[in-house]
Scaffold this motif. Structure first.
Motif, PDB file in Angstrom:
ATOM      1  N   ALA A 172     -10.145   0.606   6.381  1.00  0.00           N
ATOM      2  CA  ALA A 172     -10.173   1.680   7.371  1.00  0.00           C
ATOM      3  C   ALA A 172      -8.777   1.959   7.912  1.00  0.00           C
ATOM      4  CB  ALA A 172     -11.118   1.313   8.513  1.00  0.00           C
ATOM      5  N   ILE A 173      -8.002   0.906   8.124  1.00  0.00           N
ATOM      6  CA  ILE A 173      -6.649   1.081   8.636  1.00  0.00           C
ATOM      7  C   ILE A 173      -5.769   1.794   7.606  1.00  0.00           C
ATOM      8  CG2 ILE A 173      -4.555  -0.166   9.294  1.00  0.00           C
ATOM      9  CD1 ILE A 173      -6.447  -2.287  10.550  1.00  0.00           C
ATOM     10  N   LEU A 174      -5.857   1.380   6.336  1.00  0.00           N
ATOM     11  CA  LEU A 174      -5.051   2.020   5.300  1.00  0.00           C
ATOM     12  C   LEU A 174      -5.478   3.467   5.084  1.00  0.00           C
ATOM     13  CD1 LEU A 174      -4.734  -0.856   2.661  1.00  0.00           C
ATOM     14  CD2 LEU A 174      -3.066  -0.126   4.377  1.00  0.00           C
ATOM     15  N   VAL A 175      -6.773   3.732   5.217  1.00  0.00           N
ATOM     16  CA  VAL A 175      -7.259   5.106   5.105  1.00  0.00           C
ATOM     17  C   VAL A 175      -6.680   5.962   6.230  1.00  0.00           C
ATOM     18  CG1 VAL A 175      -9.327   6.515   5.487  1.00  0.00           C
ATOM     19  CG2 VAL A 175      -9.351   4.711   3.763  1.00  0.00           C
TER      20      VAL A 175
ATOM     21  N   THR B  44      -7.906   1.285  -2.479  1.00  0.00           N
ATOM     22  CA  THR B  44      -7.170   2.311  -1.746  1.00  0.00           C
ATOM     23  C   THR B  44      -6.026   2.877  -2.581  1.00  0.00           C
ATOM     24  OG1 THR B  44      -5.868   0.566  -0.677  1.00  0.00           O
ATOM     25  CG2 THR B  44      -7.740   1.465   0.551  1.00  0.00           C
ATOM     26  N   ALA B  45      -5.561   2.132  -3.575  1.00  0.00           N
ATOM     27  CA  ALA B  45      -4.524   2.648  -4.473  1.00  0.00           C
ATOM     28  C   ALA B  45      -5.121   3.542  -5.555  1.00  0.00           C
ATOM     29  CB  ALA B  45      -3.761   1.488  -5.118  1.00  0.00           C
ATOM     30  N   ALA B  46      -6.313   3.204  -6.033  1.00  0.00           N
ATOM     31  CA  ALA B  46      -6.911   3.945  -7.145  1.00  0.00           C
ATOM     32  C   ALA B  46      -7.638   5.201  -6.692  1.00  0.00           C
ATOM     33  CB  ALA B  46      -7.884   3.037  -7.906  1.00  0.00           C
ATOM     34  N   GLY B  47      -8.167   5.217  -5.467  1.00  0.00           N
ATOM     35  CA  GLY B  47      -8.939   6.363  -5.001  1.00  0.00           C
ATOM     36  C   GLY B  47      -8.051   7.537  -4.632  1.00  0.00           C
ATOM     37  N   ASN B  48      -8.625   8.727  -4.704  1.00  0.00           N
ATOM     38  CA  ASN B  48      -7.885   9.944  -4.345  1.00  0.00           C
ATOM     39  C   ASN B  48      -8.717  10.828  -3.431  1.00  0.00           C
ATOM     40  OD1 ASN B  48      -6.669   9.201  -7.216  1.00  0.00           O
ATOM     41  ND2 ASN B  48      -5.158  10.401  -6.105  1.00  0.00           N
ATOM     42  N   ASN B  49      -8.029  11.632  -2.665  1.00  0.00           N
ATOM     43  CA  ASN B  49      -8.670  12.567  -1.743  1.00  0.00           C
ATOM     44  C   ASN B  49      -8.852  13.904  -2.458  1.00  0.00           C
ATOM     45  OD1 ASN B  49      -9.519  14.149   0.340  1.00  0.00           O
ATOM     46  ND2 ASN B  49      -7.685  13.909   1.590  1.00  0.00           N
ATOM     47  N   PHE B  50      -9.932  14.001  -3.256  1.00  0.00           N
ATOM     48  CA  PHE B  50     -10.158  15.215  -4.028  1.00  0.00           C
ATOM     49  C   PHE B  50     -10.470  16.408  -3.133  1.00  0.00           C
ATOM     50  CE2 PHE B  50     -10.740  12.079  -7.384  1.00  0.00           C
ATOM     51  CZ  PHE B  50     -10.002  12.664  -8.400  1.00  0.00           C
ATOM     52  N   GLU B  51     -11.018  16.141  -1.950  1.00  0.00           N
ATOM     53  CA  GLU B  51     -11.280  17.243  -1.034  1.00  0.00           C
ATOM     54  C   GLU B  51      -9.983  17.973  -0.676  1.00  0.00           C
ATOM     55  OE1 GLU B  51     -14.295  13.943  -0.137  1.00  0.00           O
ATOM     56  OE2 GLU B  51     -12.200  14.126  -0.659  1.00  0.00           O
TER      57      GLU B  51
ATOM     58  N   SER C 151       0.826  -1.204   0.000  1.00  0.00           N
ATOM     59  CA  SER C 151       0.000   0.000   0.000  1.00  0.00           C
ATOM     60  C   SER C 151       0.861   1.255   0.000  1.00  0.00           C
ATOM     61  CB  SER C 151      -0.927  -0.008   1.220  1.00  0.00           C
ATOM     62  OG  SER C 151      -1.725   1.157   1.240  1.00  0.00           O
ATOM     63  N   ILE C 152       1.911   1.276   0.802  1.00  0.00           N
ATOM     64  CA  ILE C 152       2.788   2.451   0.854  1.00  0.00           C
ATOM     65  C   ILE C 152       3.442   2.691  -0.499  1.00  0.00           C
ATOM     66  CG2 ILE C 152       4.924   3.351   1.838  1.00  0.00           C
ATOM     67  CD1 ILE C 152       4.128   2.065   4.485  1.00  0.00           C
ATOM     68  N   VAL C 153       3.929   1.627  -1.128  1.00  0.00           N
ATOM     69  CA  VAL C 153       4.589   1.771  -2.430  1.00  0.00           C
ATOM     70  C   VAL C 153       3.595   2.251  -3.484  1.00  0.00           C
ATOM     71  CG1 VAL C 153       5.731   0.524  -4.300  1.00  0.00           C
ATOM     72  CG2 VAL C 153       6.407   0.101  -1.930  1.00  0.00           C
TER      73      VAL C 153
ATOM     74  N   ARG D   8      -3.850  11.194  -1.469  1.00  0.00           N
ATOM     75  CA  ARG D   8      -4.222   9.776  -1.456  1.00  0.00           C
ATOM     76  C   ARG D   8      -5.575   9.554  -0.786  1.00  0.00           C
ATOM     77  NH1 ARG D   8      -2.300   8.734  -5.449  1.00  0.00           N
ATOM     78  NH2 ARG D   8      -2.787   6.554  -5.015  1.00  0.00           N
ATOM     79  N   CYS D   9      -6.146   8.404  -1.029  1.00  0.00           N
ATOM     80  CA  CYS D   9      -7.529   8.131  -0.640  1.00  0.00           C
ATOM     81  C   CYS D   9      -7.734   8.210   0.865  1.00  0.00           C
ATOM     82  CB  CYS D   9      -7.934   6.739  -1.111  1.00  0.00           C
ATOM     83  SG  CYS D   9      -7.036   5.421  -0.293  1.00  0.00           S
ATOM     84  N   ILE D  10      -8.761   8.972   1.284  1.00  0.00           N
ATOM     85  CA  ILE D  10      -9.243   8.882   2.661  1.00  0.00           C
ATOM     86  C   ILE D  10     -10.757   9.107   2.690  1.00  0.00           C
ATOM     87  CG2 ILE D  10      -7.082   9.732   3.622  1.00  0.00           C
ATOM     88  CD1 ILE D  10      -8.521  12.370   4.198  1.00  0.00           C
ATOM     89  N   ALA D  11     -11.389   9.136   1.524  1.00  0.00           N
ATOM     90  CA  ALA D  11     -12.794   9.543   1.479  1.00  0.00           C
ATOM     91  C   ALA D  11     -13.699   8.404   1.053  1.00  0.00           C
ATOM     92  CB  ALA D  11     -12.943  10.761   0.572  1.00  0.00           C
ATOM     93  N   MET D  12     -14.326   8.529  -0.125  1.00  0.00           N
ATOM     94  CA  MET D  12     -15.372   7.598  -0.529  1.00  0.00           C
ATOM     95  C   MET D  12     -14.851   6.208  -0.879  1.00  0.00           C
ATOM     96  SD  MET D  12     -18.024   9.930  -2.718  1.00  0.00           S
ATOM     97  CE  MET D  12     -19.222   8.599  -2.767  1.00  0.00           C
ATOM     98  N   VAL D  13     -13.537   6.009  -0.811  1.00  0.00           N
ATOM     99  CA  VAL D  13     -12.992   4.692  -1.109  1.00  0.00           C
ATOM    100  C   VAL D  13     -13.587   3.629  -0.190  1.00  0.00           C
ATOM    101  CG1 VAL D  13     -11.014   4.943   0.439  1.00  0.00           C
ATOM    102  CG2 VAL D  13     -10.849   3.441  -1.544  1.00  0.00           C
TER     103      VAL D  13
END
Length: 370
Positions: free
Chosen positions: A149-152, A299-306, A92-94, A129-134
């Motif tokens: 949830a942990i990766l977010v 979690t890799a594909a999603g983005n935090n657009f906010e 996930s980090i990579v 990086r993803c923290i929202a609707m993912v």
């Protein structure tokens, strides 16, 4: 009706009306913003009278409202558990902090070489990086909810620490190394750090305190079944409010160059597809089970657009092309990731038959979801 069709209807049915038709609501918000900008004179001056940093107060409030509900959902006490699965943690980090930003950088320069403002906006999106609707897409695809949830939570903390440095690297250092044009970029690491601290740090602290105090006083069950459903829709309301204001101020640019929106969409679509497929294939190659491979992919594909919108506005201004690129993001992300939910369920049937239920793809009602 086939079992697959039944499940497609069930996937859509599990989304709220607001979530299900989010692209429509964003489109309506865009039209409303354009109309507002053309009918209300002096709107720009009115919005800039009171500012938070370099962002007008109404937009700052909209951005903070967007971020808070998402961060209030995270189970912060489980963040340390991610170290139990070193393979997923490292992968996930990579994917999130090496491959994702580099891929968006490459796509932005490849497809938008003549549009530096939009290109910069997309690079900022790649860093957020993803923290929202993912969490929604992962749940619909029957991914591992706890791992997601942990990766977010990990991404949220990492963004506070690393976003500014990565922004400086991808916007100024790397283009210089590659001999690319950097004359249009006037970005300091402090400007990006300030936006991240305000628009991620403040709601992150609020979200953490909400969960801490809510669970201590009323318990986790009340917090997640009573409190979160009430505050959850605020994220989308904040997003729609921000879109209205942005498009009210971006009206002249949008109406004079409508094809630019289409050009912004192309690298975003390519990014979502490449990141999701690549991450899912990596999870399969590493012999992760279906729920964890799916979680890794979303979690890799999603983005935090906010956050991307907040940083773009804070650094470049509300009427900038960078801000417009951020606003176009969720318009493309929502239908793209809904489509990838169906791709994930198809992949489960074909690559993880042991994990697929016998009813043609419907979720297993006995599967743990808490």
């Amino acid at each position: 009706m086939t079992a697959t069709t039944d499940h497609e209807a069930e996937v859509l049915g599990r989304l709220s009306v607001l979530d299900r038709f989010l692209p429509v609501w964003i489109g309506v918000a865009m039209v409303a913003g354009l109309t507002l900008g053309r009918t209300v004179g002096g709107l720009d001056d009115a919005l800039s009278k009171v500012e938070v940093g370099s962002v007008s107060l109404p937009i700052a409030l909209g951005l903070l409202v967007m971020m808070y509900p998402v961060l209030a959902k995270v189970r912060y006490d489980e963040l340390g558990h991610v170290t139990a699965d070193r393979t997923m943690l490292v992968s996930s980090i990579v994917l999130n902090w090496v491959i994702g930003p580099a891929l968006m950088f490459a796509l932005a320069w490849l497809l938008l070489p003549d549009l530096p403002e939009y290109r910069t906006g997309l690079i900022i999106v790649g860093l957020a990086r993803c923290i929202a609707m993912v969490l929604i897409w992962n749940d619909l695809a029957c991914g591992d909810r706890e791992a997601a949830a942990i990766l977010v939570a990990l991404n949220a903390v990492f963004q506070v620490v690393a976003f500014a440095a990565l922004g400086w690297f991808y916007l100024q250092v790397l283009p210089g190394w590659l001999g690319l044009d950097t004359s249009t970029l006037h970005v300091s690491m402090w400007e990006i750090a300030r936006s991240v601290l305000v628009f991620l740090g403040v709601p992150l602290a609020a979200g953490y305190l909400s969960r801490l105090l809510g669970e201590r006083t009323r318990g986790r069950a009340w917090y997640e079944t009573a409190f979160l459903p009430k505050v959850g829709p605020l994220a989308l309301y904040g997003l729609l409010f921000t879109v209205v204001v942005l498009f009210a101020l971006q009206g002249d640019t949008i109406t004079s160059r409508p094809l630019d929106v289409g050009r912004i969409a192309l690298p975003l679509l390519a990014y979502f597809a490449l990141m999701w497929v690549g991450a899912f294939a990596l999870g399969h190659r590493l012999r992760m089970d279906y729920p964890r491979a799916t979680t890794l992919a979303f979690t890799a594909a999603g983005n935090n657009f906010e956050l991307a919108i907040a940083v773009a506005i804070g650094v470049f201004g509300v009427t900038s092309g960078q801000a417009l690129a951020g606003v176009v993001g969720p318009l493309i992300e929502v239908p793209a990731l809904v489509g990838l939910v169906y791709v994930a369920l198809w992949a489960r049937r074909n690559f993880y038959p042991a994990d697929a239920p016998n009813d043609g793809g419907r979720p297993d009602p006995t599967r743990r979801t808490a």
